[in-house]
Design an enzyme around this catalytic site. Structure first.
Site, mmCIF file in Angstrom:
data_model
loop_
_atom_site.group_PDB
_atom_site.id
_atom_site.type_symbol
_atom_site.label_atom_id
_atom_site.label_comp_id
_atom_site.label_asym_id
_atom_site.label_seq_id
_atom_site.Cartn_x
_atom_site.Cartn_y
_atom_site.Cartn_z
ATOM 1 N N ASP A 37 -23.967 49.902 4.781
ATOM 2 C CA ASP A 37 -25.119 50.748 4.533
ATOM 3 C C ASP A 37 -26.378 50.060 5.048
ATOM 4 O O ASP A 37 -26.576 48.859 4.832
ATOM 5 C CB ASP A 37 -25.235 50.997 3.027
ATOM 6 C CG ASP A 37 -26.363 51.934 2.667
ATOM 7 O OD1 ASP A 37 -26.269 53.119 3.013
ATOM 8 O OD2 ASP A 37 -27.331 51.470 2.041
ATOM 9 N N GLU A 49 -24.161 51.736 9.594
ATOM 10 C CA GLU A 49 -25.213 52.739 9.697
ATOM 11 C C GLU A 49 -26.479 52.057 10.210
ATOM 12 O O GLU A 49 -26.914 51.045 9.650
ATOM 13 C CB GLU A 49 -25.472 53.347 8.323
ATOM 14 C CG GLU A 49 -26.701 54.222 8.246
ATOM 15 C CD GLU A 49 -27.137 54.474 6.810
ATOM 16 O OE1 GLU A 49 -27.185 55.650 6.421
ATOM 17 O OE2 GLU A 49 -27.434 53.505 6.080
#
Length: 542
Positions: free
Chosen positions: A203, A272
């Site tokens: 993330d 990401e």
């Protein structure tokens, strides 16, 4: 060309499971790990290579699991560590790999590390988070902004200092300039590798490091929508984020992470990346074979979907990525569902859903599919009183948040709560989703679900789509045409993103691939007739 077993991720398809909304096994209204286990045969039927599990770690759930208070614990809401082990075992028995989310940039403010860090300026974890003194006038140390709106600094009365949070104030940033922090996080990741996970989704992977000098970000003279958290109503867009993220030190940490993964053959990482120059960052973060295995950006997660935009994005990746590897997605738990976001005339049409499926699964790189895309789910329309996402609550009504893409999976058209749970779900089931429930689509051989299954199974047997090179050929206001080439084999891939039929002619002879699932195009010599939202694949004859 066969992809080596340990390189399964090259061209692999990863199915994102958002456990809260997948299936509730214990009747508390929230999906859980046992629920994923109970539906593992459904997942296997999709012909995917891996699942990515969104966070299930111990958390106060201020950001629904993306605020971790124990990196080695399973939150009781989702089950137990034994449930997780059983899920991994069941997935592996079906040749499905398991990737888990890692939220390394920040923890919860209820993590024991933060409790110790904030207790004084000289405790063993005093520098595990990013602390800074106030300016002489008491204001924050610089102008950095939170993705969720407002300053990225919150005052702490115990230390009499500000702490950094790129997201919610309850998500303090860990200090990656501290060696002990890096080692602890790597140790925590190895804990899961030893339990059998096959890798990680990272993330906010470009947020780990900050500028040590805490320099102010300059203004963004060209506000551009499309990056993470960037919208005209959010002041985050008004800065160029030169110093609060995407720092050069990130690469050294990613090399340490890659070295850890290399000790577990077959494991992989997908990150990401959200920044103003995401493609350039993707190249740096996946190139050289010693950092990330693959990364995805937000470039196809925006509302832009014209053939010109898609071609420009694809060509930019091909030009800038070098020996790096992309992972494409058109949806996830943070953005409006693609069936609504890329709909023409505001109406999600099944034919367009099949087109978007074929396009995404034909790009060079790996693919992430978000749960429900295989059903053709559109964005759920929710009332303000139904919202739970702090992002949406803060920016309502201009921005409705992320809840609309996180509503429960519809398993049964007739059951209460669409078969997701026996109790009231944490988010309401969208009534528009009932007719798209798994129970209904299972019975229809031409449903979106069954077309996804057939297309994914077909794609897995086509090395040119899994591993081939890509070259753009043509675009106009509706058509997008490119080649995929592997060895002596060259395919032409054609997509009509418009709502009226189009004819396309190529020099040379095309041999239609007759077994392409859901393709309704017709061929005559070197010409292809594409219906509205139609697609086709053809072999280029010598």
């Amino acid at each position: 060309m066969t992809v080596p077993h340990n390189d399964w991720w090259r061209g692999g398809v990863i199915y994102q499971v958002y456990p809260r909304s997948f299936f509730d096994s214990n009747g508390d209204g929230v999906g859980d790990l046992r629920g994923v286990l109970e539906k593992i045969d459904y997942i296997a039927s999709l012909n995917i290579d891996a699942i990515w599990l969104s966070p299930f770690f111990t958390s106060p759930m201020k950001d629904f699991g993306y605020d971790v208070s124990d990196y080695r614990g399973v939150d009781p809401l989702f089950g137990t560590l034994d449930d997780f082990k059983a899920l991994v075992q069941a997935a592996h028995a079906r040749d499905i790999r398991v990737l888990i989310d890692q939220v390394l940039n920040h923890s919860s403010d209820q993590h024991a590390w933060f409790a110790e860090s904030r207790s004084s300026r000289d405790n063993p974890k005093a520098d595990w988070y990013v602390w800074a003194d106030a300016r002489p006038d008491g204001t924050p140390p610089n102008n950095w902004l939170s993705v969720f709106g407002g300053p990225a600094w919150t005052w702490d009365s115990r230390r009499k200092q500000y702490y950094l949070h790129n997201f919610l104030s309850s998500q303090p940033d860990l200090n990656f300039h501290c060696e002990a922090v890096q080692q602890q996080l790597l140790d925590d990741m190895e804990f899961w590798l030893k339990l059998g996970v096959d890798g990680f989704r990272l993330d906010a992977a470009n947020f780990y490091f900050h500028d040590k000098l805490l320099r102010d970000n300059p203004p963004n003279t060209e506000v551009r929508e499309g990056s993470i958290g960037v919208r005209a109503d959010n002041p985050y867009a008004f800065q160029r984020h030169l110093y609060d993220k995407t720092q050069p030190e990130n690469l050294d940490f990613l090399r340490r992470l890659r070295a850890l993964l290399e000790r577990y053959p077959g494991s992989a990482s997908v990150a990401e990346i959200g920044c103003d120059h995401s493609l350039r960052t993707m190249a740096a973060y996946t190139g050289g074979g010693d950092t990330l295995h693959m990364a995805y950006s937000f470039d196809l997660l925006t509302e832009q979907c014209s053939p010109a935009f898609i071609r420009r994005t694809l060509e930019s990746v091909e030009a800038e990525l070098g020996d790096g590897w992309p992972c494409w997605s058109t949806g996830n738990h943070d953005v409006v569902r693609v069936m609504s976001r890329w709909a023409l005339n505001g109406q999600p049409e099944p034919a367009r859903g099949r087109l978007l499926m074929a396009l995404l699964l034909s790009l060079r790189g790996s693919v992430c599919l978000y749960q429900g895309e295989e059903l053709g789910l559109s964005e759920a329309e929710l009332r303000y009183e139904d919202l739970v996402d702090p992002y949406g609550i803060r920016f309502w009504p201009e921005f409705k948040g992320r809840d609309g893409c996180r509503t429960p999976m519809p398993w049964s058209a007739t059951a209460e709560h669409a078969g997701f749970s026996h109790a009231k779900p944490w988010l309401p089931v969208a009534e528009a989703h009932r007719s798209l429930a798994v129970s209904e689509q299972e019975r229809d051989p031409d449903s979106m679900l069954n077309i996804y299954r057939r297309f994914l199974g077909w794609r897995a047997e086509q090395p040119v789509l899994v591993s081939g090179e890509m070259r753009m050929l043509h675009h106009d206001d509706a058509l997008l045409v490119f080649e995929r080439q592997l060895g002596e084999e060259t395919w032409v891939c054609l997509f009509n993103l418009g709502d009226s039929p189009r004819l396309y002619s190529l020099p040379g002879r095309l041999e239609p691939l007759a077994d392409v699932p859901a393709s309704t195009a017709t061929f005559q010599g070197s010409s292809v007739n594409l219906p509205a939202h139609g697609f086709a694949f053809a072999r280029l004859a010598g």
